[in-house]
Design an enzyme around this catalytic site. Structure first.
Site, mmCIF file in Angstrom:
data_model
loop_
_atom_site.group_PDB
_atom_site.id
_atom_site.type_symbol
_atom_site.label_atom_id
_atom_site.label_comp_id
_atom_site.label_asym_id
_atom_site.label_seq_id
_atom_site.Cartn_x
_atom_site.Cartn_y
_atom_site.Cartn_z
ATOM 1 N N ARG A 16 -30.247 -3.216 -26.348
ATOM 2 C CA ARG A 16 -29.946 -2.932 -24.949
ATOM 3 C C ARG A 16 -31.206 -2.661 -24.123
ATOM 4 N NH1 ARG A 16 -24.503 -0.502 -24.879
ATOM 5 N NH2 ARG A 16 -25.174 1.281 -23.657
ATOM 6 N N LYS B 146 -11.840 17.093 -28.550
ATOM 7 C CA LYS B 146 -12.225 16.183 -29.613
ATOM 8 C C LYS B 146 -11.822 16.783 -30.964
ATOM 9 C CE LYS B 146 -15.987 12.989 -30.691
ATOM 10 N NZ LYS B 146 -17.362 12.568 -30.375
ATOM 11 N N GLU C 36 -30.540 3.770 -23.882
ATOM 12 C CA GLU C 36 -31.637 3.258 -24.690
ATOM 13 C C GLU C 36 -32.774 2.692 -23.854
ATOM 14 O OE1 GLU C 36 -28.005 3.442 -27.178
ATOM 15 O OE2 GLU C 36 -28.435 2.588 -25.194
#
Length: 610
Positions: free
Chosen positions: A387, A276, A359
């Site tokens: 969600r 990354k 979540e």
């Protein structure tokens, strides 16, 4: 420049292998230069450059369907699919989106902005292809962070038990936004096959595989040897052909691996290891910091110091309360930094819980903690809490569990656009039985409301607050009235109260008596001040940074109707259907007529045109 030769995705196929590293270097420079001016998702995109180029060397995304998970890694895709000339408008008002967007280009197969969805979407697209007897390939790119979400495994389960030719590329950089946590991260670290084995498989397919009788006779023996000497991965167990790990920055090797995965014509998971922030030192050294950035200095990596925000004010106040109360615990769904919980995680590591991109699980975990006497505080973005709607009802509301939800990024978020705006939380949170919903308009109110939510409210309670800074000036009073007989009533909450107060000043200067009412509690709403004012004014404007469905204005009008109070005029100013495009906050509130000038104009028309 090689990049100038790339007018559409198929142009990358015309380059020689020796030119590919140079192309990738040019793309990286383009991403860094643009994001340093516009802001955006930097580290994740820098890590996926070679992977994206290799995908486009194998597939034609104008026909084949490439599904990104989240979309944090789609910038290279946008650059090489005919949008380089517009790339400088990235995430800007009327510019190109920072996420895949089919209305922008046919090369964007599906809107993406939330994690863990790509595999299920790819399966659905592949099934549609089969049922309609069409010919195209389906590829999903998903990060290892997104595999902490249960939806990813539901997708894998369906893909694995199918015979659909789908290639799932796992972009494994050991991170989501923060470093990955939990059993999934350990599971992926164990999923390793030597590259030499993959090369043998490719050789085997291209030689023995061409002689069907010999291939059929030896295939079973080969699979038996593999199982004896190599432990199967969870992906094998789910029914996918696992390949990897592959060096995600060797574009030539990547292209060969993707070609091989495509040729198998079965469910495949190709495991790619990337870094990354690759190619930009500051992002490589601190990928979390450079995940989502504002404009920055390319040479130094420095971007302007963040001013105080609602997120970090909440985090600091929660730390202050937790210092005195060991029952307070904090929960995040892989967003500790974004929601202001980083300091809490350092000061109270035993009471801090990062559940990954899950979540729904976060809400259920919080409900369990609350049931046993803890005080869980779940800090989460408004658009991500959507969600977990089922868990809000079943695990929190039915038990009347005292869970505190700090709902960050409520309302307009700006440059992230449609997938991230917090337009719907007032509607869905107000529908949760027993939920108390608070809306501060300043940092001070947020601090007071956090204390109130933890110690004074029974049952579930949510505090919704916006991204970024408090508005100026800060208004603390709940009423701003200069006349007992107002000609018009303005009703609002949160940061928009400043727009209403500013409009009221202008209206009064023009001789229009104006009453401004600020609501602090949106659910279990005290309508007495509103009813009293409207009885006198007969005119009402309700200004809200939410979708029209289920807005507070609807509740007020319903209450007025039930009480037989008739209005001369009424305007509900809000975010319409809630699908708000990208742009600055100032540009968007002007578009939706939520700014002081628009409020003032509408109010004048209401008063003067009767």
């Amino acid at each position: 420049m090689l990049l100038e030769q790339i007018k559409c995705s198929n142009d990358v196929k015309k380059l020689s292998e020796k030119d590919l590293p140079k192309l990738c270097d040019e793309i990286r420079k383009e991403i860094i230069a643009t994001v340093s001016n516009t802001g955006g998702h930097l580290a994740s995109n820098l890590g996926a450059v070679e992977l994206t180029v290799a995908i486009h060397r194998v597939y034609d995304t104008a026909v084949d369907r490439l599904i990104f998970d989240v979309g944090h890694q789609c910038y290279t895709h946008k650059i090489i699919t005919g949008r380089q000339s517009k790339f400088s408008t990235l995430r800007q008002y009327n510019g190109i989106s920072g996420f895949p967007k089919p209305s922008e280009s046919n090369d964007d197969a599906f809107i993406a902005g939330h994690a863990s969805t790509s595999i299920a979407v790819a399966y659905g697209i592949a099934k549609a292809r089969t049922l309609k007897n069409e010919k195209y390939d389906v590829v999903a790119v998903i990060g290892d962070g997104a595999l902490t979400g249960g939806l990813a495994y539901e997708g894998l389960s369906n893909v694995g038990c199918s015979v659909e030719p789908i290639v799932i590329i796992l972009n494994d950089n050991s991170m989501s936004i923060n470093y990955n946590v939990g059993g999934t991260a350990r599971l992926i670290r164990k999923a390793r096959l030597r590259p030499e084995y993959m090369e043998f498989k490719m050789f085997y397919r291209n030689t023995v595989g061409l002689i069907k009788p010999v291939y059929n006779a030896t295939h079973a023996v080969k699979e038996t040897i593999k199982k004896k000497f190599m432990s199967p991965t969870v992906f094998d167990d789910l029914g996918l052909n696992y390949i990897g790990p592959i060096n995600g920055h060797d574009v030539v090797q990547l292209e060969k691996a993707i070609q091989y995965a495509k040729a198998l014509r079965e469910p495949v998971l190709l495991h790619v290891k990337t870094v990354k922030g690759k190619g930009y030192r500051y992002a490589e050294e601190n990928p979390s910091k450079y995940h989502g950035v504002g404009p920055f200095n390319v040479n130094t990596g420095i971007y302007e110091n963040k001013k105080a925000s609602f997120s970090n004010v909440m985090g600091k106040e929660l730390c202050n309360l937790a210092e005195k109360d060991n029952n307070i615990v904090a929960i995040t769904a892989a967003m500790a930094d974004g929601t202001g919980l980083t300091e809490f995680s350092h000061r109270f590591p035993q009471r801090f819980f990062d559940v990954g991109i899950a979540e729904g699980a976060a809400v259920s975990i919080a409900a369990g903690m609350a049931k046993q006497g803890l005080i869980p505080v779940f800090a989460v973005y408004s658009s991500f809490l959507q969600r977990a709607y089922d868990m809000l009802i079943h695990d929190v509301s039915l038990q009347q569990s005292h869970v505190v939800f700090c709902v960050d990024r409520a309302g307009i978020v700006g440059s992230d656009g449609e997938t991230h705006n917090g337009s719907f939380d007032v509607d869905y949170l107000a529908s949760i039985p027993g939920m108390t919903l608070l809306a501060p308009s300043s940092f001070e109110e947020l601090q007071l409301m956090l204390h109130e939510a933890i110690y004074e409210v029974q049952g579930p309670v949510a505090i919704r607050y916006p991204r970024g800074e408090e508005t100026d000036p800060v208004w603390s009073d709940d009423r701003d009235i200069d006349n007992d007989k107002p000609e018009i009533t303005l009703l609002s909450y949160g940061r928009l109260i400043t727009q209403c107060r500013t409009a009221a000043k202008v209206l009064r200067s023009k001789g229009i008596a104006t009453d401004v009412i600020k609501i602090n509690q949106l659910q279990k709403l005290d309508l007495r001040p509103v009813l009293s004012s409207v009885k006198n004014s007969g005119r009402l404007i309700v200004v809200e940074e939410v979708c029209s469905k289920g807005c507070i204005g609807e509740a007020v009008l319903s209450s007025l109707e039930q009480r037989g109070i008739k209005l001369k005029a009424c305007y509900l100013l809000n975010l319409a259907d809630g699908i708000v495009p990208q742009g600055t906050y100032e540009q968007l509130i002007k578009d939706y007529r939520l700014d002081s000038a628009s409020i003032c104009k509408i109010a004048e028309e209401i008063v003067n045109n009767e």
